[in-house]
Design an enzyme around this catalytic site. Structure first.
Site, PDB file in Angstrom:
ATOM      1  N   GLU A  40       0.871  -1.131  -0.020  1.00  0.00           N
ATOM      2  CA  GLU A  40      -0.089  -0.095  -0.209  1.00  0.00           C
ATOM      3  C   GLU A  40       0.990   1.281  -0.077  1.00  0.00           C
ATOM      4  O   GLU A  40       1.715   1.432   0.872  1.00  0.00           O
ATOM      5  CB  GLU A  40      -0.863  -0.087   1.083  1.00  0.00           C
ATOM      6  CG  GLU A  40      -1.876   1.309   1.448  1.00  0.00           C
ATOM      7  CD  GLU A  40      -2.652   1.463   2.730  1.00  0.00           C
ATOM      8  OE1 GLU A  40      -2.842   0.510   3.240  1.00  0.00           O
ATOM      9  OE2 GLU A  40      -2.803   2.697   3.061  1.00  0.00           O
ATOM     10  N   ARG A  44       0.242  10.407   0.554  1.00  0.00           N
ATOM     11  CA  ARG A  44       0.648  11.398   1.560  1.00  0.00           C
ATOM     12  C   ARG A  44       1.699  12.288   1.348  1.00  0.00           C
ATOM     13  O   ARG A  44       2.092  13.339   1.962  1.00  0.00           O
ATOM     14  CB  ARG A  44       0.834  10.730   2.940  1.00  0.00           C
ATOM     15  CG  ARG A  44      -0.482  10.141   3.287  1.00  0.00           C
ATOM     16  CD  ARG A  44      -0.305   9.443   4.993  1.00  0.00           C
ATOM     17  NE  ARG A  44      -0.932   8.567   5.011  1.00  0.00           N
ATOM     18  CZ  ARG A  44      -0.869   7.837   6.171  1.00  0.00           C
ATOM     19  NH1 ARG A  44       0.119   7.875   6.997  1.00  0.00           N
ATOM     20  NH2 ARG A  44      -1.659   6.807   6.423  1.00  0.00           N
ATOM     21  N   LYS A 128     -10.581  -2.721   5.792  1.00  0.00           N
ATOM     22  CA  LYS A 128      -9.515  -2.485   6.861  1.00  0.00           C
ATOM     23  C   LYS A 128     -10.137  -1.968   8.258  1.00  0.00           C
ATOM     24  O   LYS A 128     -11.257  -1.486   8.056  1.00  0.00           O
ATOM     25  CB  LYS A 128      -8.916  -1.251   6.212  1.00  0.00           C
ATOM     26  CG  LYS A 128      -7.876  -0.510   6.993  1.00  0.00           C
ATOM     27  CD  LYS A 128      -7.009   0.545   6.176  1.00  0.00           C
ATOM     28  CE  LYS A 128      -6.363   1.613   6.880  1.00  0.00           C
ATOM     29  NZ  LYS A 128      -5.255   2.177   6.160  1.00  0.00           N
TER      30      LYS A 128
HETATM   31  C1  3PG Z   1      -1.435   4.333   8.495  1.00  0.00           C
HETATM   32  O1  3PG Z   1      -2.249   4.874   7.960  1.00  0.00           O
HETATM   33  O2  3PG Z   1      -0.069   4.804   8.432  1.00  0.00           O
HETATM   34  C2  3PG Z   1      -1.368   2.981   8.777  1.00  0.00           C
HETATM   35  O3  3PG Z   1      -2.198   2.611   9.424  1.00  0.00           O
HETATM   36  C3  3PG Z   1       0.181   2.543   9.191  1.00  0.00           C
HETATM   37  O4  3PG Z   1       0.012   2.372  10.602  1.00  0.00           O
HETATM   38  P1  3PG Z   1       1.302   1.997  11.534  1.00  0.00           P
HETATM   39  O5  3PG Z   1       2.144   3.080  11.235  1.00  0.00           O
HETATM   40  O6  3PG Z   1       0.736   2.033  12.903  1.00  0.00           O
HETATM   41  O7  3PG Z   1       1.753   0.510  10.974  1.00  0.00           O
END
Ligand code: 3PG
Length: 225
Positions: A40, A44, A128
């Site tokens: 994924e 961002r 999710k």
């Molecule tokens: C996110 O959106 O950044 C994910 O949920 C990842 O979360 P994490 O950094 O706690 O694995």
């Protein structure tokens, strides 16, 4: 391939926020070589779409999703960049419609039973769970299995190497998402070997809901460069 099938390809889906497009392919290659082929890429950063394109071009074994899709207009641009599926932190009717229009399989984020009922009514059978640990983690997922035994989840948010196995032991969790397999410090240092090793450890985890994973690390032959 539908989202349920994508979630069966590997027990961990790395969540990647890529700040430099030149790092996208080597990072993805390290993860895929370690056995994690479903990635994924969060939208961002300014180079996220280019990163998706670069990974698709360089690593055909990778299954690349676009994450942090929060606006309908994110879907067509993600699809045009080459994303093979989308991930949202939450779900609205507009986002579900945008995914359909862009023909992008969607892993929608949910957090409550009501949101899950809405997602199921919209046709989703895999979601999710975000933010997984903050929202109740293992207990929440176990509780949701009661009224929704046929629904599967990819919990994300607060999952780490220390607790991933506990989540994967739940019957409704074929896959967890997390950023821990690609620490920013290792990316900054271009320490692809460390990331490959973290991926290998993560890929060795197995969901209790699945048997051996077809297309796992043993079937991949990804060149080192
Ligand atoms: C996110 O959106 O950044 C994910 O949920 C990842 O979360 P994490 O950094 O706690 O694995």
């Amino acid at each position: 391939m539908n989202i349920r099938e994508v979630l069966r390809l590997a027990p961990v889906m790395p969540v990647l926020t890529i700040h430099e497009v030149g790092l996208a392919a080597p990072l993805a290659r390290a993860l895929v070589r370690g056995g994690l082929r479903v990635l994924e890429i969060t939208l961002r950063t300014d180079c996220a779409l280019e990163a998706i394109d670069a990974i698709r071009a360089a690593i055909p074994e990778a299954i690349v999703g676009a994450g942090t899709l929060t606006r309908p207009q994110d879907f067509p641009v993600a699809a045009t960049a080459g994303a093979q599926f989308g991930v949202t932190p939450g779900l609205t009717p507009e986002l579900a419609a945008a995914a359909r229009t862009a023909r992008l399989p969607l892993l929608p984020g949910i957090l409550t039973p009501s949101e899950l009922i809405v997602a199921r009514a919209a046709g989703f059978d895999a979601c999710k769970l975000f933010p997984a640990r903050a929202a109740g983690g293992l207990e929440l997922l176990s509780a949701l299995a009661g009224p929704f035994p046929d629904h599967v989840f990819c919990p994300t948010g607060g999952i780490t190497a220390r607790n991933a196995a506990e989540f994967l032991a739940l019957p409704n969790v074929p896959c967890v998402g997390g950023s821990w397999v690609a620490p920013q410090s290792a990316v900054d240092a271009r320490d692809w070997r460390r990331i490959e090793e973290l991926a290998r450890q993560a890929a060795a985890l197995r969901s209790a809901s699945l048997g051996p994973v077809p297309g796992g690390a043993e079937h991949l032959a990804v060149p080192a460069r």
